[in-house]
Design an enzyme around this catalytic site. Structure first.
Site, PDB file in Angstrom:
ATOM      1  N   HIS A  84       0.819  -1.214   0.000  1.00  0.00           N
ATOM      2  CA  HIS A  84       0.000   0.000   0.000  1.00  0.00           C
ATOM      3  C   HIS A  84       0.854   1.266   0.000  1.00  0.00           C
ATOM      4  CE1 HIS A  84       0.412  -0.170   4.521  1.00  0.00           C
ATOM      5  NE2 HIS A  84       0.479   1.142   4.352  1.00  0.00           N
TER       6      HIS A  84
ATOM      7  N   ASP B  88       0.035  -7.644   1.454  1.00  0.00           N
ATOM      8  CA  ASP B  88       0.418  -6.235   1.522  1.00  0.00           C
ATOM      9  C   ASP B  88       1.935  -6.068   1.578  1.00  0.00           C
ATOM     10  OD1 ASP B  88       0.174  -3.517   1.537  1.00  0.00           O
ATOM     11  OD2 ASP B  88      -0.467  -3.347   3.617  1.00  0.00           O
TER      12      ASP B  88
ATOM     13  N   SER C 188       4.761   2.387   7.898  1.00  0.00           N
ATOM     14  CA  SER C 188       4.342   1.254   7.068  1.00  0.00           C
ATOM     15  C   SER C 188       5.501   0.733   6.225  1.00  0.00           C
ATOM     16  CB  SER C 188       3.191   1.661   6.150  1.00  0.00           C
ATOM     17  OG  SER C 188       2.029   1.905   6.890  1.00  0.00           O
TER      18      SER C 188
END
Length: 502
Positions: free
Chosen positions: A154, A184, A258
């Protein structure tokens, strides 16, 4: 091994005891006389007394309970941060989006003065829309000295340009080599980089709850930031996808972290920071590094991941369903339906079977099944351990290829029936004959029921349900305290539902 101090105490004890015994024997010897004195055996020597006392002292020490093992010293957090920071990178992505003239798609002239062109005539032509740049931030870590970087998928979603900054402030452009949206994860390659420091990959399987971990990332664009915490839990499911298996940590993780690494105290990557819980403090989630290991070769060689598919739908075993299927402790995944001609059907698996292991690895929770199957490539033959009518059974299945839109699992939580006026029977729901055969649920009165209005009842305890009269007779034969297992068709999905008999 005895300590120096305890050894000294034992030696002192031996000396005092030996002296006391020696004085006592000497006094007894001087008090005796005549015939009786000659009948008394000679007193033991000082050496014999010392040996006897030493043996007794050693036995006492041996019998004492062992001291608890010492707690390992705390690792040097500053040293660990210094070692691992060069392996972590900050990522900035740019995405071009359509925007109007001026600011944010708004024409400043029209904003202040109204439509162009003045008094009621045709509007003047608007200026052409221009491209605007939208940026996003993330983190990654180096796994190859030639510049291969791991991050979250992402982070680079929809990116037209990816820039990577190293800890030494050097900046490189990066290309997306591969991505896997189900986990992901994504793999990048820096352009023109070489000789970079590499992060070692550890084992998330060996990770224990309570271990210290260090997160390094780029929170809110602040650059390399380290936070310390522990592993709060493992195997967390947060509804992010079919392969949820997150490490939960209280190490501070924020937007921008992230894709960053979660290190253990040895400096090994054991997780990839992926998600945070909105509104929560000290709850973050990381993808286990073992999941990355499984797909890394495919990301590097193919740019995508191909997974095996068993071709079945399953559901968790609730306490009531477990009781209905004769299990004291409900474990495993309950097969609710099969893909026609799929791997499971070809292997002889049937609805109502309970999958308890794959290749010998136990399935403790239903969510474990898709993860265990997906670790194998299409065409792989696996062993599936089942319980059928309470009896163990093992079959082999050759896996098909999982498509992008395929899903192996069913909604985890059973749909509860909506409360309605009182029914005319004791089972908590009303039912009637269905045209063409079968029984339909018309109304549900028990808010805790796993049945819902509109469900079609196909089987009860493995026997086909022909009509409402036959169903009522079958339920009437069941004893209070037992549980009936219904096979239910809900829309296009078939599942099982439990009904406790009161």
């Amino acid at each position: 091994m005895m300590s120096v101090r305890s050894s000294q105490r034992a030696s002192s004890f031996v000396s005092r005891s030996a002296l006391a015994l020696l004085l006592a024997t000497g006094m007894l010897g001087s008090a005796g006389c005549g015939h009786e004195a000659h009948a008394t055996p000679p007193p033991p020597s000082t050496q014999e007394v010392a040996q006897q006392v030493s043996a007794e002292a050693a036995a006492a020490v041996t019998a004492a309970p062992a001291a608890p093992a010492p707690v390992p010293a705390t690792f040097d957090v500053a040293d660990l941060a210094q070692r691992v920071t060069p392996m972590v990178v900050n990522i900035t992505t740019t995405q071009k989006v359509a925007g109007g003239p001026g600011y944010g798609g708004i024409d400043p002239f029209e904003f202040f003065f109204g439509p162009r062109g003045g008094g009621g005539g045709e509007r003047a032509p608007r200026a052409p829309e221009r491209q605007m740049a939208r940026t996003a931030l993330g983190t990654g870590f180096i796994i190859d000295p030639e510049g291969f970087i791991v991050t979250n998928a992402h982070v680079i979603e929809g990116a037209d340009d990816v820039k990577v900054r190293l800890a030494d402030e050097r900046e490189f452009g990066a290309d997306v080599v591969g991505r896997d949206t189900k986990l992901d994860l994504a793999l990048l390659k820096l352009r023109g980089a070489s000789g970079l420091p590499v992060a070692a990959l550890g084992s998330s399987e060996a990770l224990r709850v309570g271990e210290h971990v260090l997160a390094v990332g780029n929170p809110f664009g602040l650059g390399h930031t380290v936070t310390l915490g522990i592993v709060s839990a493992k195997a967390r499911s947060i509804g992010a996808g079919p392969y949820d298996d997150f490490i939960q940590t209280d190490a501070s993780i924020n937007p921008g972290n992230s894709g960053g690494p979660l290190f253990n105290w040895k400096g090994e990557v054991i997780g990839i920071n992926t998600a945070i819980r909105a509104g929560a403090n000290g709850i973050g989630f990381a993808t286990p590094v073992d999941a990355l290991r499984d797909i890394l070769p495919q990301l590097r060689e193919k740019g995508h991941v191909e997974r095996g598919k068993l071709g079945l739908l399953f559901q968790p075993l609730t306490a009531d369903l477990g009781k209905a299927f004769g299990m004291d402790t409900p474990k495993g995944a309950l097969v609710s339906d099969l893909e026609p001609g799929g791997a499971a059907a070809r292997a002889g698996i049937k609805p109502g079977d309970i999958v308890v292991a794959v290749n010998g690895t136990p399935i403790h929770h239903a969510e474990d099944l898709p993860r265990k199957v997906a670790r194998h490539a299409p065409g792989t033959t696996i062993k599936v351990s089942l319980l059928r009518s309470g009896k163990p059974l093992e079959v082999t299945a050759k896996l098909d290829q999982l498509g992008d839109s395929d899903g192996e699992d069913l909604d985890a939580k059973p749909t509860r029936g909506q409360k309605s006026p009182a029914a005319t029977n004791k089972y908590g729901f009303q039912f009637s004959d269905l045209a063409g055969g079968g029984v339909r649920v018309d109304r549900v009165t028990d808010s805790e029921s796993e049945l819902s209005p509109g469900d079609v009842l196909l089987e009860v305890n493995g026997a086909p349900v022909r009509d409402a009269k036959a169903l009522d007779a079958a339920l009437a034969k069941m004893k209070p305290g037992t549980v009936a297992a219904f096979k239910v068709r809900r829309g296009k999905i078939t599942r099982f539902a439990a009904l406790p008999i009161k």
